[in-house]
Design a protein around this motif. Structure first.
Motif, PDB file in Angstrom:
ATOM      1  N   ALA A 221     -11.576   4.297  -4.959  1.00  0.00           N
ATOM      2  CA  ALA A 221     -11.375   5.823  -4.397  1.00  0.00           C
ATOM      3  C   ALA A 221     -10.252   6.364  -5.184  1.00  0.00           C
ATOM      4  CB  ALA A 221     -10.875   5.588  -2.919  1.00  0.00           C
ATOM      5  N   GLY A 222      -9.796   5.684  -6.461  1.00  0.00           N
ATOM      6  CA  GLY A 222      -8.677   6.183  -6.984  1.00  0.00           C
ATOM      7  C   GLY A 222      -7.252   6.131  -6.704  1.00  0.00           C
ATOM      8  N   LEU A 223      -6.961   4.949  -5.878  1.00  0.00           N
ATOM      9  CA  LEU A 223      -5.761   4.773  -5.282  1.00  0.00           C
ATOM     10  C   LEU A 223      -5.277   3.261  -5.919  1.00  0.00           C
ATOM     11  CD1 LEU A 223      -6.669   6.019  -1.874  1.00  0.00           C
ATOM     12  CD2 LEU A 223      -5.087   7.231  -3.440  1.00  0.00           C
ATOM     13  N   ASN A 224      -3.904   3.351  -5.685  1.00  0.00           N
ATOM     14  CA  ASN A 224      -3.504   2.109  -6.103  1.00  0.00           C
ATOM     15  C   ASN A 224      -2.846   1.275  -4.826  1.00  0.00           C
ATOM     16  OD1 ASN A 224      -1.711   0.088  -7.079  1.00  0.00           O
ATOM     17  ND2 ASN A 224      -0.517   1.194  -8.313  1.00  0.00           N
ATOM     18  N   PRO A 225      -3.527   0.093  -4.570  1.00  0.00           N
ATOM     19  CA  PRO A 225      -3.002  -0.569  -3.362  1.00  0.00           C
ATOM     20  C   PRO A 225      -1.397  -0.811  -3.237  1.00  0.00           C
ATOM     21  CG  PRO A 225      -4.973  -1.582  -4.257  1.00  0.00           C
ATOM     22  CD  PRO A 225      -4.558  -0.359  -5.622  1.00  0.00           C
ATOM     23  N   VAL A 226      -0.814  -0.981  -4.371  1.00  0.00           N
ATOM     24  CA  VAL A 226       0.496  -1.255  -4.199  1.00  0.00           C
ATOM     25  C   VAL A 226       1.351  -0.058  -3.735  1.00  0.00           C
ATOM     26  CG1 VAL A 226       2.769  -1.717  -5.638  1.00  0.00           C
ATOM     27  CG2 VAL A 226       0.735  -3.001  -6.029  1.00  0.00           C
ATOM     28  N   ASP A 227       0.883   1.137  -4.019  1.00  0.00           N
ATOM     29  CA  ASP A 227       1.181   2.409  -3.348  1.00  0.00           C
ATOM     30  C   ASP A 227       1.328   2.317  -1.917  1.00  0.00           C
ATOM     31  OD1 ASP A 227       2.099   3.352  -5.932  1.00  0.00           O
ATOM     32  OD2 ASP A 227       0.051   4.441  -5.989  1.00  0.00           O
ATOM     33  N   TYR A 228       0.244   1.874  -1.243  1.00  0.00           N
ATOM     34  CA  TYR A 228       0.003   1.768   0.237  1.00  0.00           C
ATOM     35  C   TYR A 228       1.042   0.512   0.742  1.00  0.00           C
ATOM     36  CZ  TYR A 228      -3.561   4.935   1.390  1.00  0.00           C
ATOM     37  OH  TYR A 228      -4.257   6.144   1.775  1.00  0.00           O
ATOM     38  N   PHE A 229       1.056  -0.562  -0.034  1.00  0.00           N
ATOM     39  CA  PHE A 229       2.117  -1.536   0.379  1.00  0.00           C
ATOM     40  C   PHE A 229       3.543  -0.907   0.434  1.00  0.00           C
ATOM     41  CE2 PHE A 229      -0.574  -4.937  -2.340  1.00  0.00           C
ATOM     42  CZ  PHE A 229      -1.573  -4.591  -1.243  1.00  0.00           C
ATOM     43  N   LYS A 230       3.950  -0.009  -0.474  1.00  0.00           N
ATOM     44  CA  LYS A 230       5.288   0.401  -0.504  1.00  0.00           C
ATOM     45  C   LYS A 230       5.515   1.416   0.617  1.00  0.00           C
ATOM     46  CE  LYS A 230       5.993   0.003  -5.285  1.00  0.00           C
ATOM     47  NZ  LYS A 230       6.199   0.507  -6.656  1.00  0.00           N
ATOM     48  N   ARG A 231       4.479   1.976   0.898  1.00  0.00           N
ATOM     49  CA  ARG A 231       4.530   3.066   1.993  1.00  0.00           C
ATOM     50  C   ARG A 231       4.378   2.648   3.517  1.00  0.00           C
ATOM     51  NH1 ARG A 231       1.047   6.383  -1.353  1.00  0.00           N
ATOM     52  NH2 ARG A 231      -0.429   5.962   0.382  1.00  0.00           N
ATOM     53  N   ASN A 232       3.621   1.355   3.549  1.00  0.00           N
ATOM     54  CA  ASN A 232       3.506   0.812   5.007  1.00  0.00           C
ATOM     55  C   ASN A 232       3.635  -0.789   4.770  1.00  0.00           C
ATOM     56  OD1 ASN A 232       1.749   2.946   6.225  1.00  0.00           O
ATOM     57  ND2 ASN A 232       1.084   3.055   4.087  1.00  0.00           N
ATOM     58  N   PRO A 233       4.888  -1.004   4.407  1.00  0.00           N
ATOM     59  CA  PRO A 233       5.078  -2.702   4.253  1.00  0.00           C
ATOM     60  C   PRO A 233       4.662  -3.382   5.424  1.00  0.00           C
ATOM     61  CG  PRO A 233       7.090  -1.289   4.361  1.00  0.00           C
ATOM     62  CD  PRO A 233       6.052  -0.391   4.250  1.00  0.00           C
ATOM     63  N   GLY A 234       4.031  -4.480   5.130  1.00  0.00           N
ATOM     64  CA  GLY A 234       3.919  -5.462   6.439  1.00  0.00           C
ATOM     65  C   GLY A 234       2.585  -5.338   6.987  1.00  0.00           C
ATOM     66  N   ARG A 235       2.112  -4.178   6.761  1.00  0.00           N
ATOM     67  CA  ARG A 235       0.546  -3.839   7.391  1.00  0.00           C
ATOM     68  C   ARG A 235      -0.548  -4.537   6.926  1.00  0.00           C
ATOM     69  NH1 ARG A 235       0.865   1.177  10.470  1.00  0.00           N
ATOM     70  NH2 ARG A 235      -1.251   0.158  11.452  1.00  0.00           N
ATOM     71  N   PHE A 236      -0.799  -5.047   5.676  1.00  0.00           N
ATOM     72  CA  PHE A 236      -1.835  -5.619   5.268  1.00  0.00           C
ATOM     73  C   PHE A 236      -2.000  -6.841   5.002  1.00  0.00           C
ATOM     74  CE2 PHE A 236      -0.498  -1.240   3.621  1.00  0.00           C
ATOM     75  CZ  PHE A 236      -1.609  -0.537   4.063  1.00  0.00           C
ATOM     76  N   LEU A 269       5.656  -7.768   0.083  1.00  0.00           N
ATOM     77  CA  LEU A 269       5.643  -6.416   0.547  1.00  0.00           C
ATOM     78  C   LEU A 269       4.481  -6.147   1.450  1.00  0.00           C
ATOM     79  CD1 LEU A 269       7.329  -3.780   0.608  1.00  0.00           C
ATOM     80  CD2 LEU A 269       6.121  -3.179  -1.614  1.00  0.00           C
ATOM     81  N   SER A 270       3.235  -6.516   0.849  1.00  0.00           N
ATOM     82  CA  SER A 270       2.304  -6.214   1.869  1.00  0.00           C
ATOM     83  C   SER A 270       2.160  -6.958   3.091  1.00  0.00           C
ATOM     84  CB  SER A 270       0.930  -6.879   1.015  1.00  0.00           C
ATOM     85  OG  SER A 270      -0.282  -6.931   1.744  1.00  0.00           O
ATOM     86  N   GLY A 271       2.755  -8.113   3.280  1.00  0.00           N
ATOM     87  CA  GLY A 271       2.708  -8.782   4.642  1.00  0.00           C
ATOM     88  C   GLY A 271       1.299  -9.736   4.586  1.00  0.00           C
ATOM     89  N   ILE A 272       0.809 -10.045   3.324  1.00  0.00           N
ATOM     90  CA  ILE A 272      -0.178 -10.783   3.287  1.00  0.00           C
ATOM     91  C   ILE A 272      -0.172 -12.320   3.667  1.00  0.00           C
ATOM     92  CG2 ILE A 272       0.185 -11.888   0.751  1.00  0.00           C
ATOM     93  CD1 ILE A 272      -3.256 -10.397   2.197  1.00  0.00           C
ATOM     94  N   GLU A 273      -1.335 -12.519   4.379  1.00  0.00           N
ATOM     95  CA  GLU A 273      -1.535 -13.937   4.923  1.00  0.00           C
ATOM     96  C   GLU A 273      -2.608 -14.630   4.544  1.00  0.00           C
ATOM     97  OE1 GLU A 273      -1.185 -13.660   9.198  1.00  0.00           O
ATOM     98  OE2 GLU A 273       0.742 -12.670   9.376  1.00  0.00           O
ATOM     99  N   HIS A 274      -3.709 -13.774   4.298  1.00  0.00           N
ATOM    100  CA  HIS A 274      -4.929 -14.711   4.023  1.00  0.00           C
ATOM    101  C   HIS A 274      -5.895 -13.656   2.847  1.00  0.00           C
ATOM    102  CE1 HIS A 274      -4.347 -17.259   7.374  1.00  0.00           C
ATOM    103  NE2 HIS A 274      -4.248 -16.223   8.036  1.00  0.00           N
ATOM    104  N   LYS A 275      -6.286 -14.186   1.874  1.00  0.00           N
ATOM    105  CA  LYS A 275      -6.797 -13.612   0.864  1.00  0.00           C
ATOM    106  C   LYS A 275      -8.250 -14.037   0.594  1.00  0.00           C
ATOM    107  CE  LYS A 275      -2.393 -13.898  -1.416  1.00  0.00           C
ATOM    108  NZ  LYS A 275      -1.755 -14.737  -2.382  1.00  0.00           N
ATOM    109  N   PHE A 276      -9.293 -13.275   0.890  1.00  0.00           N
ATOM    110  CA  PHE A 276     -10.646 -13.459   0.844  1.00  0.00           C
ATOM    111  C   PHE A 276     -11.520 -12.944  -0.317  1.00  0.00           C
ATOM    112  CE2 PHE A 276      -9.425 -13.292   5.506  1.00  0.00           C
ATOM    113  CZ  PHE A 276      -9.719 -14.701   5.725  1.00  0.00           C
TER     114      PHE A 276
END
Length: 303
Positions: A221-236, A269-276
């Motif tokens: 979609a033309g977006l950087n996942p890290v930008d979403y981590f920075k704006r919404n820490p812990g949500r992902f 920063l993402s809040g990651i717990e599981h990577k599939f």
């Protein structure tokens, strides 16, 4: 999960390697058991180079044509590669209790499962999914996809979806399970200055809805996942680790263009717990899951 998830088959092309075609013919002629045996005998030494204490997950949609033939043989194959965690996308008429018993034998866990909203339409439906989740030991139940005919054409529809997800999330949370949402690329389309995915983030309670970020579709979609981590820490809390080739199509993880180093470096920063690991379409399922396991293991070691 692919936008073509209604289809159950994996497409093979004329450009597949001789090895890919041979493996596909083995599967077609003699079933998954033959393919599992070939995988276990050939190339196993490459897997042993990865760290064994890392939890690497696999979204089983990647192996859906194998799952249709034999869940037992497929899970044995997955375990032989080194995976410890699974994310289900259906049980293919198998009793979850039997699947869980097999997982226990193989040393596998399933912290997550994909369940379409249509299977959570009534209170009875939700109770059934909660029962399955408890049987399987799922920590997360993920809404995987909104089919085109069910998508809203305006932001108000996504606001209604957020309200529905909050209510579902309350019910699941009361039963010790976290509801989550998995994206594709359509959620990032601009609707008169608003982005549906941002509406879901803003209007869904973080305690009631976690996000499973599909890295491929976000980059597509033309977006950087890290930008979403920075704006919404812990949500992902969950990721789909999926790669993209130079033409924007699927690639085995680590063989494409996505900057996983930057993404994994921001995991906390993402809040990651599981990577599939996942690949929606592949010509060589065995090579795809082996390559994904090795790449994510290395990244886990590094970060």
């Amino acid at each position: 999960m692919s936008q073509h998830r209604k289809n159950s088959s994996i497409i093979t092309t004329a450009s597949a390697s001789k090895l890919s075609r041979r493996r596909f013919m083995q599967m077609s002629a003699t079933g998954v058991g033959a393919l599992f045996g070939a995988a276990a005998c050939g190339g196993a030494s490459t897997v042993t180079t990865a760290a064994k204490d890392n939890r690497v997950g696999l979204q089983l949609y990647t192996l859906r044509s194998m799952m249709e033939k034999s869940v037992t043989d497929t899970l044995k194959l997955v375990a032989s590669v080194g995976y410890k965690e699974l994310e289900f996308a259906g049980f293919y008429d198998n009793d979850p209790k039997d699947v869980k018993a097999l997982m226990d034998e193989l040393g596998l866990t399933a912290p997550s499962s994909h369940v379409l909203l249509k299977f959570m339409s009534t209170d009875a439906d939700v109770e059934k999914q909660i029962e399955i989740a408890k049987t399987m030991g799922h920590k997360y139940v993920v809404v995987p996809y909104i089919f085109p005919e069910d998508r809203s054409t305006d932001i108000a529809g996504y606001q209604r979806l957020a309200e529905r997800l909050n209510k579902l999330g309350e019910t699941f949370k009361a039963n010790g399970i976290q509801l989550a949402y998995h994206n594709h690329d359509f959620e990032f389309e601009n609707m008169n200055g608003q982005v549906p995915y941002d509406v879901l983030l803003d209007e869904c309670d973080a305690d009631l809805l976690a996000m499973e970020l599909d890295l491929y579709w976000t980059v597509k979609a033309g977006l950087n996942p890290v930008d979403y981590f920075k704006r919404n820490p812990g949500r992902f809390k969950l990721w789909h680790v999926k790669d993209m080739d130079a033409q924007g199509e699927f690639a085995d993880v680590g063989k494409g263009t996505i900057n996983f180093d930057d993404i994994f470096a921001h995991g906390e920063l993402s809040g990651i717990e599981h990577k599939f690991v996942e690949r929606d379409k592949t010509d060589d399922m065995v090579e795809t899951i082996k390559q994904g396991y090795l790449t994510v293991s290395r990244l886990n070691d590094k970060y």
